[in-house]
Design a protein around this motif. Structure first.
Motif, short mmCIF file in Angstrom:
data_model
loop_
_atom_site.label_atom_id
_atom_site.label_comp_id
_atom_site.label_asym_id
_atom_site.label_seq_id
_atom_site.Cartn_x
_atom_site.Cartn_y
_atom_site.Cartn_z
N SER A 54 0.86 -1.17 0.00
CA SER A 54 0.00 0.00 0.00
C SER A 54 0.90 1.23 0.00
O SER A 54 2.06 1.16 -0.40
CB SER A 54 -0.93 -0.03 1.22
OG SER A 54 -1.85 1.03 1.20
N LYS A 70 -1.22 -2.96 3.32
CA LYS A 70 -2.57 -3.21 3.83
C LYS A 70 -2.63 -4.67 4.25
O LYS A 70 -2.20 -5.56 3.50
CB LYS A 70 -3.64 -2.92 2.79
CG LYS A 70 -5.05 -3.19 3.33
CD LYS A 70 -6.15 -2.77 2.39
CE LYS A 70 -7.51 -3.06 3.01
NZ LYS A 70 -8.64 -2.59 2.15
N THR A 88 -3.40 -1.21 8.40
CA THR A 88 -2.23 -0.78 7.65
C THR A 88 -1.00 -0.82 8.55
O THR A 88 -1.08 -0.42 9.71
CB THR A 88 -2.42 0.64 7.11
OG1 THR A 88 -3.62 0.70 6.32
CG2 THR A 88 -1.23 1.07 6.25
N SER A 119 -7.35 2.54 6.03
CA SER A 119 -6.54 1.88 5.00
C SER A 119 -6.97 2.28 3.60
O SER A 119 -6.16 2.24 2.67
CB SER A 119 -6.63 0.35 5.15
OG SER A 119 -7.95 -0.11 4.91
#
Length: 394
Positions: A54, A70, A88, A119
């Motif tokens: 992420s 994530k 996260t 997230s």
């Protein structure tokens, strides 16, 4: 600081949000399009179910010299059943080796719609409190941010259900340590941090640490604006500009405890409001629900019923002592969570011999409390990581 009434409800909840509980509605149907592993909890609390790269941006496109993932991880519901929660993990890319400190961070209210999850906003630079979280990564600390149960995963978000939130916060730290790419260790010192709804969640995590997650090397908890008594917070906000958040919070109680059967209490106006709020984030939800009264949305007030009262009492903060030091603060002029609710948490913890350093924020309102205190709370955690003794002031 006094904000114009026209946008006061939105501004006051933008960074931290209200944690209260009153009414709720039936849980969302399971999302049949969810990934299979998101519906199949792993073996133990904190185990990773899935992970993917992420990004962490406090503002759109803002660089942070971090890596982020994530995750979906195993946690536990308020009733003790296994579930899967998303979140996260953020790690600075500063060349540091060896165990670095880890903060498990509990955000304030973002709303109850899945698209409001932290997230979901981190890659876009739209998550509330991301600038406060960046203060932590700039210190070289890793940060785990839970989305909480049902926020970004199937089912309704169990908003303001203390045990579910606290367990999700602790298991996010476990998951971060178990994520190989993060480079963390079982020996990593852990700090817990949160404000408002996050104050409830972080306080519950502090209270549950010894019994639920003793494997974590928790050095301290920084928590503020704590809605320690949900019934008092609900009564305080009923009919005010914060009342929309009361109704959103109630979705969480019914999500955790569907036997409360909120639907049977709602009149048509209440059903329409709850239906709209279920897909709202904090800003639009605050506007939709502001100045609504419980009596105008129901055929009978559920808060007068013993089963509702019992479930709300179960989320009370202060019934057990945290086993690590606590930095606790509350704004004197907090207009969403009464100052007296915060001082009661202090009294209850002190009566149980907890190591509490209490701070009254003399100026400002709810959201300014977290903005002004966040750097001080982070410094307090830095001292705990450095092994300095905490000086409580009970």
């Amino acid at each position: 600081m006094h904000l114009p009434t026209s946008f006061r409800a939105v501004a006051l909840t933008a960074a931290a949000g209200l944690a209260a509980a009153t009414l709720t509605t039936t849980a969302h149907a399971q999302d049949t399009n969810a990934p299979a592993d998101d519906r199949a909890p792993a073996a133990a609390p904190g185990d990773i179910v899935s992970s993917e790269p992420s990004a962490f941006h406090p503002l759109p496109g803002q660089p942070t010299n971090t890596k982020a993932w994530k995750i979906h991880y195993r946690s536990t519901t308020a009733k003790g059943a296994p579930n899967t929660v998303s979140g996260t993990v953020i790690v600075p890319q500063d060349g540091r080796t060896g165990p670095r400190p880890l903060i498990t961070y509990a955000v304030g209210t973002v709303g109850v719609g899945d698209h409001c999850a932290p997230s979901a906003g981190f890659p876009r630079g739209t998550t509330m409190e991301a600038n406060l979280i960046q203060q932590l990564t700039l210190r070289g600390w890793a940060v785990a941010v839970t989305d909480y149960e049902g926020l970004g995963t199937p089912g309704d978000h169990t908003y303001t259900v203390g045990r579910a939130e606290g367990q999700a916060v602790l298991d996010a730290a476990r998951a971060a340590i178990r994520l190989p790419e993060a480079g963390l260790s079982k020996e990593s010192p852990v700090g817990i941090m949160g404000y408002s709804q996050g104050g409830q969640a972080s306080s519950w995590a502090a209270e549950l640490h010894g019994s639920y997650a003793p494997d974590l090397k928790v050095k301290g908890t920084a928590t503020g604006g704590v809605p320690g008594d949900l019934q008092k917070v609900a009564a305080f906000n009923d009919g005010s500009y914060g009342s929309g958040l009361i109704f959103m919070a109630a979705i969480g109680q019914n999500a955790a405890f569907p036997e409360l059967k909120l639907e049977s209490y709602l009149n048509p106006a209440g059903k329409a409001l709850i239906g709209a709020l279920r897909n709202s984030c904090v800003a639009d939800g605050a506007v939709l629900g502001s100045f609504k009264r419980i009596k105008d949305m129901t055929v009978k007030n559920p808060l007068d019923q013993p089963d509702w009262q019992q479930r709300l009492r179960e989320s009370q903060v202060g019934t057990r002592a945290p086993d690590a030091p606590v930095y606790l603060y509350h704004a004197l002029a907090d207009e969403l969570i009464p100052y007296g609710v915060g001082t009661q948490v202090r009294k209850d913890w002190c009566a149980r011999k907890a190591n509490v350093e209490w701070h009254t924020v003399p100026l400002g309102e709810h959201v300014t409390g977290v903005i002004t205190q966040s750097p001080l709370a982070a410094q307090w955690l830095a001292e705990r990581f450095a092994g300095k003794p905490a000086r409580g002031n009970c």
